[in-house]
Design a protein around this motif. Sequence first.
Motif, mmCIF file in Angstrom:
data_model
loop_
_atom_site.group_PDB
_atom_site.id
_atom_site.type_symbol
_atom_site.label_atom_id
_atom_site.label_comp_id
_atom_site.label_asym_id
_atom_site.label_seq_id
_atom_site.Cartn_x
_atom_site.Cartn_y
_atom_site.Cartn_z
ATOM 1 N N GLY A 56 -6.255 -1.183 -2.256
ATOM 2 C CA GLY A 56 -4.976 -1.872 -2.293
ATOM 3 C C GLY A 56 -4.225 -1.765 -0.982
ATOM 4 O O GLY A 56 -3.789 -2.754 -0.417
ATOM 5 N N ARG A 57 -4.081 -0.539 -0.458
ATOM 6 C CA ARG A 57 -3.374 -0.329 0.804
ATOM 7 C C ARG A 57 -4.028 0.825 1.546
ATOM 8 O O ARG A 57 -4.254 1.897 0.982
ATOM 9 C CB ARG A 57 -1.900 -0.017 0.531
ATOM 10 C CG ARG A 57 -1.065 0.116 1.815
ATOM 11 C CD ARG A 57 0.389 0.436 1.529
ATOM 12 N NE ARG A 57 0.551 1.805 1.026
ATOM 13 C CZ ARG A 57 0.906 2.112 -0.194
ATOM 14 N NH1 ARG A 57 1.138 1.157 -1.092
ATOM 15 N NH2 ARG A 57 1.043 3.360 -0.592
ATOM 16 N N ALA A 58 -4.353 0.619 2.803
ATOM 17 C CA ALA A 58 -5.006 1.648 3.599
ATOM 18 C C ALA A 58 -4.005 2.745 3.962
ATOM 19 O O ALA A 58 -2.832 2.465 4.218
ATOM 20 C CB ALA A 58 -5.591 1.039 4.870
ATOM 21 N N PRO A 59 -4.455 4.016 3.995
ATOM 22 C CA PRO A 59 -3.553 5.103 4.381
ATOM 23 C C PRO A 59 -3.236 5.068 5.872
ATOM 24 O O PRO A 59 -4.021 4.544 6.673
ATOM 25 C CB PRO A 59 -4.354 6.362 4.013
ATOM 26 C CG PRO A 59 -5.781 5.929 4.089
ATOM 27 C CD PRO A 59 -5.805 4.493 3.656
ATOM 28 N N GLU A 60 -2.081 5.612 6.250
ATOM 29 C CA GLU A 60 -1.669 5.669 7.652
ATOM 30 C C GLU A 60 -1.565 7.131 8.080
ATOM 31 O O GLU A 60 -0.888 7.934 7.434
ATOM 32 C CB GLU A 60 -0.319 4.975 7.838
ATOM 33 C CG GLU A 60 -0.334 3.490 7.499
ATOM 34 C CD GLU A 60 1.019 2.837 7.721
ATOM 35 O OE1 GLU A 60 1.907 3.512 8.291
ATOM 36 O OE2 GLU A 60 1.192 1.673 7.317
ATOM 37 N N ARG A 61 -2.232 7.467 9.177
ATOM 38 C CA ARG A 61 -2.235 8.834 9.689
ATOM 39 C C ARG A 61 -0.845 9.228 10.191
ATOM 40 O O ARG A 61 -0.092 8.400 10.695
ATOM 41 C CB ARG A 61 -3.257 8.961 10.823
ATOM 42 C CG ARG A 61 -3.271 10.315 11.522
ATOM 43 C CD ARG A 61 -4.259 10.335 12.659
ATOM 44 N NE ARG A 61 -5.619 10.367 12.178
ATOM 45 C CZ ARG A 61 -6.294 11.476 11.896
ATOM 46 N NH1 ARG A 61 -5.702 12.660 12.066
ATOM 47 N NH2 ARG A 61 -7.546 11.423 11.474
ATOM 48 N N GLY A 62 -0.527 10.517 10.048
ATOM 49 C CA GLY A 62 0.737 11.033 10.545
ATOM 50 C C GLY A 62 0.791 11.064 12.066
ATOM 51 O O GLY A 62 -0.212 10.867 12.756
ATOM 52 N N HIS A 63 1.976 11.339 12.608
ATOM 53 C CA HIS A 63 2.156 11.351 14.065
ATOM 54 C C HIS A 63 1.506 12.585 14.687
ATOM 55 O O HIS A 63 1.485 13.668 14.105
ATOM 56 C CB HIS A 63 3.648 11.341 14.408
ATOM 57 C CG HIS A 63 4.345 10.087 13.993
ATOM 58 N ND1 HIS A 63 4.197 8.890 14.647
ATOM 59 C CD2 HIS A 63 5.202 9.843 12.964
ATOM 60 C CE1 HIS A 63 4.930 7.962 14.060
ATOM 61 N NE2 HIS A 63 5.546 8.514 13.034
#
Length: 264
Positions: free
Chosen positions: A197-204
């Motif tokens: 559904g939605r790809a994860p986004e890595r933290g800074h």
Amino acid sequence: MPRFSRSQVVHAALGVFAALLVVRAAQVQLWEGREWAARAHKQHYGAKEIPAPRGNLLDTRGAPLAQSRELIKLAIAPREVRERRALGKSLLRLGVPAAWVARATDARRKWVALPGRYLPADASAVTAMRGVYSEAAIDRVYAHGEAMRRVVGRVGTDGSPIDGLELALDSLLRGTHGTMLVARDARGRAVAPRESGRAPERGHEVVLTLSRELQDIAERALEDAVARMGAAGGDVVILDPHTGEIRALASHRTDGSFAGVPAL
């Protein structure tokens, strides 16, 4: 007044019942079709969270102090497997216990979630086979010893921060989780992924003013000084004289306690 036989009454009742069934079927198909389809979809499929990698923690020279490593968890649908012998051999090479390999290749079972986590490259031969499903998992790796651990901190098995800079900088390091649509069995348990559904986004990524080398030196020097002088403990803070940036923090107590370090 007309008199009806018992069979005529029964036939009339059946006719009325059949007419009501047709009307109700038409109502369900034409007017309520979308609603019932949505209910069925919700019952058989659900959203599952995909963990997001935490951002890297680097020292002042760019050396990694904490990194997130992407692993996978494996699950097998034995009834979908075509090459059971090949799958069994691949799982054994991957390090899966023999008892779990037997369960994963047992056609009488519908779904087998294997224990452990594996590197995607190591499990590539397994994940390419029919009937094998993979799920993303995140492992936090610390490239330092005890000297830096008390400053950097740690995360729990669920990826949540516990202490140190992992906790203090969590709003920066924490990524945004993704979602995946998964199929459910009759008991409501997730059994197989269907689509993302939605790809994860890595933290800074965060670069610290700390130096891993100076931290190790400060820890060892402090322990030696406390032991040599018979002190109850001590603290060391090393600053850059030109910028005032903190290069190392160390705290040692002979009773094993930890007094803490100044906030960065």
